[in-house]
Design a protein around this motif. Structure first.
Motif, PDB file in Angstrom:
ATOM      1  N   GLY A 148       1.183  -0.995   0.245  1.00 63.20           N
ATOM      2  CA  GLY A 148      -0.549  -0.182   0.300  1.00 63.20           C
ATOM      3  C   GLY A 148       0.794   1.177   0.638  1.00 63.20           C
ATOM      4  N   THR A 149       0.171   2.759   0.956  1.00 63.26           N
ATOM      5  CA  THR A 149       0.828   3.551   0.352  1.00 63.26           C
ATOM      6  C   THR A 149       1.957   3.046   1.397  1.00 63.26           C
ATOM      7  N   PRO A 150       2.677   4.425   1.577  1.00 66.36           N
ATOM      8  CA  PRO A 150       3.763   4.745   2.846  1.00 66.36           C
ATOM      9  C   PRO A 150       3.268   4.653   4.716  1.00 66.36           C
ATOM     10  N   ALA A 151       1.685   5.504   4.147  1.00 65.68           N
ATOM     11  CA  ALA A 151       1.706   5.510   5.583  1.00 65.68           C
ATOM     12  C   ALA A 151       0.534   3.761   5.826  1.00 65.68           C
ATOM     13  N   GLU A 152       0.293   3.835   4.922  1.00 58.51           N
ATOM     14  CA  GLU A 152      -0.522   1.956   5.286  1.00 58.51           C
ATOM     15  C   GLU A 152      -0.024   1.279   5.089  1.00 58.51           C
ATOM     16  N   GLY A 153       1.320   1.227   4.411  1.00 54.26           N
ATOM     17  CA  GLY A 153       2.358  -0.077   5.814  1.00 54.26           C
ATOM     18  C   GLY A 153       2.863   0.723   6.987  1.00 54.26           C
ATOM     19  N   ALA A 200       7.255   4.663  16.985  1.00 51.60           N
ATOM     20  CA  ALA A 200       6.020   5.336  17.320  1.00 51.60           C
ATOM     21  C   ALA A 200       5.952   6.281  16.189  1.00 51.60           C
ATOM     22  N   ALA A 201       6.844   7.284  16.777  1.00 53.50           N
ATOM     23  CA  ALA A 201       6.002   8.489  15.500  1.00 53.50           C
ATOM     24  C   ALA A 201       6.062   8.802  14.680  1.00 53.50           C
ATOM     25  N   LEU A 202       6.646   7.727  14.370  1.00 51.05           N
ATOM     26  CA  LEU A 202       6.234   7.975  12.384  1.00 51.05           C
ATOM     27  C   LEU A 202       4.467   6.935  12.339  1.00 51.05           C
ATOM     28  N   TYR A 203       4.538   6.127  13.190  1.00 52.70           N
ATOM     29  CA  TYR A 203       3.032   4.887  13.675  1.00 52.70           C
ATOM     30  C   TYR A 203       2.101   6.470  13.374  1.00 52.70           C
ATOM     31  N   ARG A 204       2.478   7.708  14.827  1.00 54.05           N
ATOM     32  CA  ARG A 204       1.162   7.728  15.122  1.00 54.05           C
ATOM     33  C   ARG A 204       1.245   9.797  13.758  1.00 54.05           C
ATOM     34  N   GLU A 205       2.361   9.592  13.507  1.00 55.29           N
ATOM     35  CA  GLU A 205       2.448  10.225  11.920  1.00 55.29           C
ATOM     36  C   GLU A 205       1.257   9.796  10.962  1.00 55.29           C
ATOM     37  N   ALA A 207      -1.253   7.572  11.361  1.00 53.77           N
ATOM     38  CA  ALA A 207      -2.029   7.397  11.645  1.00 53.77           C
ATOM     39  C   ALA A 207      -3.011   7.989  11.635  1.00 53.77           C
ATOM     40  N   TRP A 208      -2.350   9.619  12.126  1.00 53.80           N
ATOM     41  CA  TRP A 208      -3.608  10.563  13.053  1.00 53.80           C
ATOM     42  C   TRP A 208      -2.763  12.011  11.758  1.00 53.80           C
ATOM     43  N   SER A 209      -1.752  12.713  10.933  1.00 48.43           N
ATOM     44  CA  SER A 209      -1.806  12.873  10.501  1.00 48.43           C
ATOM     45  C   SER A 209      -2.216  13.787   8.934  1.00 48.43           C
ATOM     46  N   HIS A 210      -2.757  14.806   8.304  1.00 44.19           N
ATOM     47  CA  HIS A 210      -3.947  14.817   7.488  1.00 44.19           C
ATOM     48  C   HIS A 210      -2.392  15.426   6.252  1.00 44.19           C
ATOM     49  N   HIS A 211      -1.608  14.824   5.873  1.00 43.51           N
ATOM     50  CA  HIS A 211      -0.499  14.790   4.742  1.00 43.51           C
ATOM     51  C   HIS A 211       0.243  13.593   4.610  1.00 43.51           C
TER      52      HIS A 211
END
Length: 245
Positions: A148-153, A200-205, A207-211
């Motif tokens: 998937g996308t970087p965020a999804e992965g 953990a910071a990457l996961y939060r970003e 999961a929660w960021s809009h960019h």
């Protein structure tokens, strides 16, 4: 734990949406409750006279004597109405301010990182079992990271880590989120703190960021997962060596 985390995100979204709707409703009530300013016209003999309707052809009072009595009663009535009206406006405005503060606090909490979690030295899960399960699943975390996308992965890889911990016997604390619990347990294996915080910071970003996250974020997560897996393997080996001694 991944399902619990997704459920937590959905719950927070519903709370934020409900609070925003309540704030909007209070704002509408507040706007409607603001007292209007009556129009005042001047006459050649009667002085200022209030017009009470846009289509009303009759202006009160009709004589100078009535005018003095009417103006006195009108002033008293208008003062009381204004006092009641502005009191209501103040109360509604205060309630609106409270709701807005609660909405902002909820949004800030969702964007902030998890609180620092101290390891519980008096009781805890079977670390040997957890370490073995995490080490055996290291390759699968890298596999889902690449989908998937970087965020999804990134989200999928972290969720898989939490799911592995739960399947190995870790239970959620009533006072901690699943992410806080996972971070607290991983610290007990003496993994690299900077690596753990980065992941953990990457996961939060994610999961929660809009960019949108980029492939650079995915590469950083892959490096963190690889380092984490190496630290976990070393911890498991130390545990096994200690049990044989």
């Amino acid at each position: 734990m991944g399902e619990a985390r997704r459920s937590d995100r959905a719950r927070r979204s519903r709370v934020a949406l409900g609070a925003t709707a309540a704030a909007a409703a209070l704002l509408a009530v507040w706007a409607a409750s603001v007292p209007g300013i009556p129009r005042v016209i001047s006459g050649p003999h009667l002085g200022p006279v209030t017009q009470y309707g846009a289509d009303d052809d009759v202006f009160r009072p009709s004589s100078e004597v009535d005018a003095r009595a009417f103006r006195s009663a009108s002033v008293n009535g208008d003062s009381l109405a204004a006092l009641v009206g502005w009191t209501a406006v103040g109360l509604v405005g205060l309630a609106l301010l409270v709701v807005l503060v609660l909405v902002l606090r909820a949004l800030l909490r969702s964007l902030q990182g998890p609180r620092a979690v101290e390891a519980d030295d008096t009781a805890g899960p079977d670390l040997a079992r957890l370490g073995t399960a995490l080490s055996e699943d290291a390759e699968e975390r890298l596999v889902v990271l690449g989908r998937g996308t970087p965020a999804e992965g990134i989200i999928a890889a972290w969720d898989r880590l939490e799911d592995t911990l739960r399947a190995a016997g870790l239970t959620l604390s009533a006072s901690r989120t699943s992410t806080e619990t996972a971070v607290g347990v991983l610290r007990r294996f003496e993994v690299d703190e900077e690596t753990l915080q980065s992941l953990a910071a990457l996961y939060r970003e994610a999961a929660w960021s809009h960019h949108e996250l980029t492939e650079d974020h995915r590469a950083t997560a892959e490096a963190a997962l690889t380092r984490l897996a190496a630290d976990l393997r070393a911890a498991v080996e130390r545990q096994e060596a200690g049990s044989r001694a």
